[in-house]
Motif scaffolding. Structure first.
Motif, PDB file in Angstrom:
ATOM      1  N   VAL A 116     -45.510  78.255  50.980  1.00  0.00           N
ATOM      2  CA  VAL A 116     -44.692  78.861  52.031  1.00  0.00           C
ATOM      3  C   VAL A 116     -43.572  77.923  52.467  1.00  0.00           C
ATOM      4  N   GLU A 147     -45.941  86.198  50.794  1.00  0.00           N
ATOM      5  CA  GLU A 147     -45.426  85.213  51.744  1.00  0.00           C
ATOM      6  C   GLU A 147     -43.938  84.931  51.527  1.00  0.00           C
ATOM      7  N   ASP A 150     -42.068  87.561  53.445  1.00  0.00           N
ATOM      8  CA  ASP A 150     -42.286  87.388  54.879  1.00  0.00           C
ATOM      9  C   ASP A 150     -41.390  86.272  55.419  1.00  0.00           C
TER      10      ASP A 150
END
Length: 440
Positions: A116, A147, A150
């Protein structure tokens, strides 16, 4: 330069140019508006008025903050209809055509987006590059990792950008650690749609990478998502490379052609955007037109990977919506100015001309129409969101010298497209606020 936040209404003075419609349909003279000494009036993130300074200046309240740009041209913010944010770190990778390029460069880089922190670092760099190049809206690929999308939406939301993005769906013909399953891809996409679609200026695109990397089961679930959420987008690749097309024919022998694979699974609509479309048959063109689907014309990547020459005039003759895409990282620049330059050369190689006003249309209002966001952005009609770019006509010594020898708007615009790049972007504004200013 005054801070426009100091006033609820503010104005910008420079030469101003924006598209009113497609030159192919309306004719050149009726397709644009140009103000040699113009003013753009903005309030609460929206365009209030645009016109000649002599007409608007007397009507401005004394409290309005007025910023004047010398030797500058204001245009709507550029709209990139196809780009991969995870490929930022592998732009300019040497020596392959599409399928080998994916295996040797793209997939190894995209594996890193499971991290991330790395995904966020690249998202920030990517959005910085868009702003530096005057791009205010884009249709963006993520990776297979939920991820990665996001994080991208988080960073885009901070800047209040109009962005469309999606998680890649890929359940075969890719490294094991870059594949999902039909069920997990559906669930992850659904969760991201619920969280981000229509949040502020953000939108979601269901994103199968391309037909060879998705099973029929996965494509069917992508179609199910489009039925469940009718206003989300579909974003994928189509007919980029002859070897790719042959592979699709082997994998889907019951389909009439490449596009028919997507059509069979319910993936064609007015909110479907297919990147490339270099090698389409008549039947595919007609079906794209009938369904209102759009194509992203990606000249720099088509040339870089040796994929072929996009037949723009053929597509438009069929009534197909066409936007312009940089396709980073197979594309070689974030700059839509450079992309316009390469588009001109692609047309020249086919014995056809691409007028600079047509290029501007493709990179602004045409892109907005392709993405079905033209009610919000794409030109300076009153009420639209104030996304715009301030272009420096004297950005380099060569541009300054060449501009002194121009004799028309078309000539100036062609010089800007041919010699311009990120150095020509002085300021980029999104929703009325500056998101990039050139420091030197």
């Amino acid at each position: 330069m005054k801070d426009p936040k100091a006033s609820s209404t503010y104005a910008f003075r420079a030469a101003i140019l924006h598209s009113l419609g497609n030159p192919t349909e309306r004719g050149l003279e009726d397709s644009y508006a140009y103000f040699d000494d113009g003013i753009l009036v903005v309030a609460d993130g929206h365009v209030i008025r645009v016109g000649d300074a002599k007409d608007i200046l007397p009507t401005l309240d004394d409290a309005v903050s007025l910023t004047t740009f010398e030797n500058k041209l204001i245009t709507p913010g550029f709209i990139d209809t196809h780009i991969h944010y995870p490929q930022t770190g592998m732009i300019a990778a040497y020596g392959e055509q599409l399928l080998d390029w994916l295996n040797n460069y793209t997939f190894p880089e995209e594996k890193r987006f499971k991290d991330v922190d790395y995904a966020r670092k690249v998202a920030v760099q990517f959005l910085d590059e868009l702003a530096r190049n005057g791009t205010t809206s884009a249709l963006v690929f993520g990776t297979v990792h939920k991820e990665s999308v996001d994080v991208f939406f988080q960073e885009a939301e901070k800047r209040n950008l109009r962005m469309i993005a999606g998680k890649v769906l890929m359940d075969r013909n890719a490294p094991e650690d870059l594949t999902d399953t039909p069920e997990s891809g559906y669930a992850d996409s659904k969760a991201l749609i619920e969280k981000w679609h229509n949040k502020g200026r953000l939108h979601y695109a269901v994103t199968p990478r391309f037909a060879p990397t998705s099973t029929s089961e996965q494509l069917s679930l992508a179609g199910k998502l489009l039925q469940e959420y009718p206003d989300v987008y579909l974003h994928t690749h189509l007919s980029e490379n002859p070897s790719e097309i042959a592979w699709v024919n082997e994998l889907f022998p019951d389909s009439k052609n490449y596009l028919d694979v997507y059509d069979h699974h319910g993936l064609l609509s007015s909110r479907s955007i297919f990147a490339h479309g270099v090698h389409l048959c008549e039947g595919e063109c007609q079906r794209l037109s009938d369904t209102g689907s759009a194509i992203a014309f990606c000249p720099t990547s088509n040339l870089f990977l040796g994929s072929g020459l996009f037949p723009l005039n053929k597509m438009e003759a069929k009534g197909i919506k066409v936007g312009m895409g940089t396709d980073v990282g197979a594309g070689t620049s974030f700059s839509l100015l450079q992309t316009m330059s390469e588009a001109y050369k692609v047309m020249q190689l086919q014995g056809e001309k691409l007028h600079p006003l047509k290029s501007l249309y493709q990179a602004t209002l045409g892109g907005a129409k392709a993405l079905s966001i033209d009610e919000h952005v794409g030109n300076f009609e009153a009420g639209k969101e104030a996304d715009f770019v301030v272009l420096d006509l004297h950005a380099t010594q060569l541009m300054k010298f060449r501009m002194e020898h121009t004799h028309s708007l078309e000539d100036q615009l062609f010089v800007l497209m041919t010699l311009g790049d990120d150095r020509a972007v002085a300021h980029t504004y999104s929703y009325g606020h500056c998101v990039y200013s050139k420091t030197s």
